[in-house]
Design a protein around this motif. Structure first.
Motif, PDB file in Angstrom:
ATOM      1  N   VAL A 186       0.862  -1.184   0.000  1.00 17.65           N
ATOM      2  CA  VAL A 186       0.000   0.000   0.000  1.00 17.65           C
ATOM      3  C   VAL A 186       0.897   1.232   0.000  1.00 17.65           C
ATOM      4  O   VAL A 186       1.758   1.368   0.871  1.00 17.65           O
ATOM      5  N   SER A 187       0.713   2.118  -0.950  1.00 15.58           N
ATOM      6  CA  SER A 187       1.556   3.319  -1.022  1.00 15.58           C
ATOM      7  C   SER A 187       1.218   4.274   0.107  1.00 15.58           C
ATOM      8  O   SER A 187       0.090   4.290   0.622  1.00 15.58           O
ATOM      9  N   MET A 230       3.102   3.621   9.379  1.00 11.14           N
ATOM     10  CA  MET A 230       3.207   2.263   9.912  1.00 11.14           C
ATOM     11  C   MET A 230       2.614   1.252   8.933  1.00 11.14           C
ATOM     12  O   MET A 230       3.189   0.185   8.687  1.00 11.14           O
ATOM     13  N   LEU A 231       1.441   1.598   8.379  1.00 11.02           N
ATOM     14  CA  LEU A 231       0.775   0.675   7.460  1.00 11.02           C
ATOM     15  C   LEU A 231       1.574   0.515   6.167  1.00 11.02           C
ATOM     16  O   LEU A 231       1.735  -0.605   5.647  1.00 11.02           O
ATOM     17  N   ALA A 232       2.092   1.621   5.634  1.00 14.89           N
ATOM     18  CA  ALA A 232       2.884   1.544   4.407  1.00 14.89           C
ATOM     19  C   ALA A 232       4.135   0.705   4.622  1.00 14.89           C
ATOM     20  O   ALA A 232       4.521  -0.101   3.761  1.00 14.89           O
ATOM     21  N   HIS A 233       4.785   0.876   5.770  1.00 15.45           N
ATOM     22  CA  HIS A 233       5.990   0.099   6.059  1.00 15.45           C
ATOM     23  C   HIS A 233       5.642  -1.378   6.251  1.00 15.45           C
ATOM     24  O   HIS A 233       6.365  -2.263   5.781  1.00 15.45           O
ATOM     25  N   THR A 280       6.776  -5.072   2.089  1.00 17.81           N
ATOM     26  CA  THR A 280       7.275  -6.391   1.679  1.00 17.81           C
ATOM     27  C   THR A 280       6.262  -7.151   0.842  1.00 17.81           C
ATOM     28  O   THR A 280       6.568  -8.210   0.298  1.00 17.81           O
ATOM     29  N   GLY A 281       5.037  -6.630   0.785  1.00 23.49           N
ATOM     30  CA  GLY A 281       3.938  -7.366   0.171  1.00 23.49           C
ATOM     31  C   GLY A 281       3.077  -8.072   1.185  1.00 23.49           C
ATOM     32  O   GLY A 281       2.168  -8.827   0.829  1.00 23.49           O
ATOM     33  N   CYS A 282       3.339  -7.812   2.471  1.00 22.77           N
ATOM     34  CA  CYS A 282       2.518  -8.405   3.538  1.00 22.77           C
ATOM     35  C   CYS A 282       1.069  -7.978   3.342  1.00 22.77           C
ATOM     36  O   CYS A 282       0.778  -6.799   3.156  1.00 22.77           O
ATOM     37  N   ASN A 283       0.163  -8.949   3.390  1.00 28.64           N
ATOM     38  CA  ASN A 283      -1.254  -8.664   3.150  1.00 28.64           C
ATOM     39  C   ASN A 283      -1.997  -8.465   4.460  1.00 28.64           C
ATOM     40  O   ASN A 283      -2.203  -9.406   5.221  1.00 28.64           O
ATOM     41  N   LEU A 284      -2.373  -7.225   4.738  1.00 25.63           N
ATOM     42  CA  LEU A 284      -3.195  -6.909   5.901  1.00 25.63           C
ATOM     43  C   LEU A 284      -4.648  -7.199   5.571  1.00 25.63           C
ATOM     44  O   LEU A 284      -5.076  -7.089   4.429  1.00 25.63           O
TER      45      LEU A 284
END
Length: 434
Positions: A229-230, A342-345, A349-353
């Motif tokens: 997410v940008s 925090m969310l962008a960081h 990696t491509g971690c899916n929230l």
């Protein structure tokens, strides 16, 4: 901000003014199934009953989705996205306006008022989301610095990475509980004599039980695995904020945290406030956070200076004998990283929230002792006693003690945007029989 006038009686000084409209999950003695509600003054508006009685008849955009209000969590509603959250909140505000454009919906319908407006004192609050994952960050700069000074000295207080990325660890989602849920003192390995040449732990009840004053953010819109997410869109993925108490076993933590960080010291309980304040309600209270003088990488560069919130935060401790004191007053502006950062960081990696994932801010402290958001800081790791009342003192939390967080934005008593309370009482450790 200017007050919004309502035909409905909202007590002055209420955290749940018409400017707020926070969402939560409730049940009642007469209807024990958890469902979605909003808080308005000292009442809860039961959105399941409201929808079932054509309360949303004037809002076509939500009508295909009204089943979300019958769910036992906010996950389904949150997943609809920020634009729809905003429309629903504004519509609910409008039906309570003194000059509402929809008087027939609720203002002149006393029968429906009696059915859907429930005194908050009569509702049971439930955890607002089904939390799949919980990540706690370390974005309170003054807390990080002060703790660093205590344990490593002023020259080595901050790790080199601190101003370059939001440091965090993965917490335990299963032990996140709603305000009012008792917390049991944990056991663990601790160093009985940290100064000894040979470091050998003992097994013991936690002796340094602490609170951590934090804010928590719930994710609404999920991102696909492999697709970050940008920073320009990260705020749209956040549903709203709660107050959060990241209970901590400091003596367990000091032994276990090297090299992989907190584990058992944090996994026994995290308390959150029951009403989630939407990002739209917090928008008027955006302020500049702590200046980051590092050259942060482009994926973390957020537009605008106002990225955190002017939230007045307070911690009260009530002892097991009934004495009480306010022991901390600080502000949500004391963060060096914002929730969008925090969310962008987290996703770079491509971690899916997922909808309902929880992000913690880390402990929020100011510069003075009275602004410190943990007893570790207030007592200098047990070296200084904190007076409560009538001769009682504390360095860390004792059994039977109750910690209460409050947080509120604004000064106009008719237009406060607040979080209510986040409370937890400590129960004695379980008897393990050895």
């Amino acid at each position: 901000m200017s007050s919004l006038r309502s035909w409905f009686s909202i007590p002055r000084g209420s955290h749940f003014s018409l400017a707020n409209i926070p969402f939560g999950i409730i049940s009642t003695a007469s209807s024990t199934t958890p469902r979605v509600a909003v808080a308005i003054g000292d009442h809860a508006l039961d959105l399941e009953a409201f929808a079932a009685n054509n309360g949303f008849s004037a809002l076509s955009t939500i009508q295909p989705h009204q089943s979300v209000f019958s769910q036992p969590s906010l996950n389904a509603f949150a997943a609809l996205g920020r634009p729809l959250h905003s429309v629903v909140r504004k519509y609910i505000q409008s039906i309570f306006f003194e000059n509402t454009p929809y008087p027939d919906v609720l203002k002149t319908n006393e029968a429906l008022q009696n059915q859907v407006l429930i005194p908050i004192a009569e509702v049971k609050n439930h955890i607002p989301f089904k939390i799949g994952d919980y990540t706690d960050f370390f974005a309170g700069y003054h807390h990080a610095y002060h703790c660093g000074v205590m344990f490593r000295g002023p020259d080595d207080a901050m790790n080199p990475n601190y101003k370059h990325l939001p440091v965090g660890y993965h917490g335990r989602a299963s032990s996140v509980v709603v305000s009012g849920t008792p917390i049991r003192r944990p056991h663990g390995q601790i160093l009985d004599n940290p100064a000894a040449a040979k470091k050998v732990p003992i097994f013991s009840q936690c002796r340094k039980l602490d609170f951590e004053l934090e804010l928590g953010a719930f994710v609404c819109t999920p991102n696909e695995q492999g697709k970050p997410v940008s920073i320009d869109h990260a705020e749209e993925n956040i549903f709203g904020l709660v107050m959060m108490n990241d209970w901590s076993a400091r003596d367990v933590q000091s032994w276990e945290y090297i090299p992989l960080g907190p584990f058992n010291a944090k996994n026994f309980g995290t308390s959150i406030s029951p009403w989630v304040v939407l990002m739209d309600a917090l928008e008027p209270f955006k302020v500049k956070g702590i200046e980051n003088d590092s050259d942060i990488l482009p994926y973390l560069r957020q537009k605008g200076e106002d990225t955190v919130y002017d939230i007045q935060l307070q911690v009260d401790l009530k002892t097991n004998s009934g004495n009480s004191a306010t022991i901390t007053k600080t502000n949500g502006r004391h963060l060096i990283w914002s929730f969008p950062q925090m969310l962008a960081h987290h996703t770079i990696t491509g971690c899916n929230l997922q909808s309902g994932d929880l992000l913690g801010s880390g402990t929020i402290s100011g510069t003075s002792p009275s602004e410190r958001g943990s007893l570790l800081e207030r007592s200098e790791n047990g070296k200084q006693v904190l007076p409560i009342a009538n001769g009682e003192e504390r360095t860390f939390i004792q059994d039977g003690d109750e910690i209460t967080f409050t947080g509120v934005c604004g000064t106009d008593e008719e237009s406060l945007v607040g979080f209510g309370q986040c409370t937890g009482k400590i129960e004695p450790a379980v008897d393990l029989g050895f």
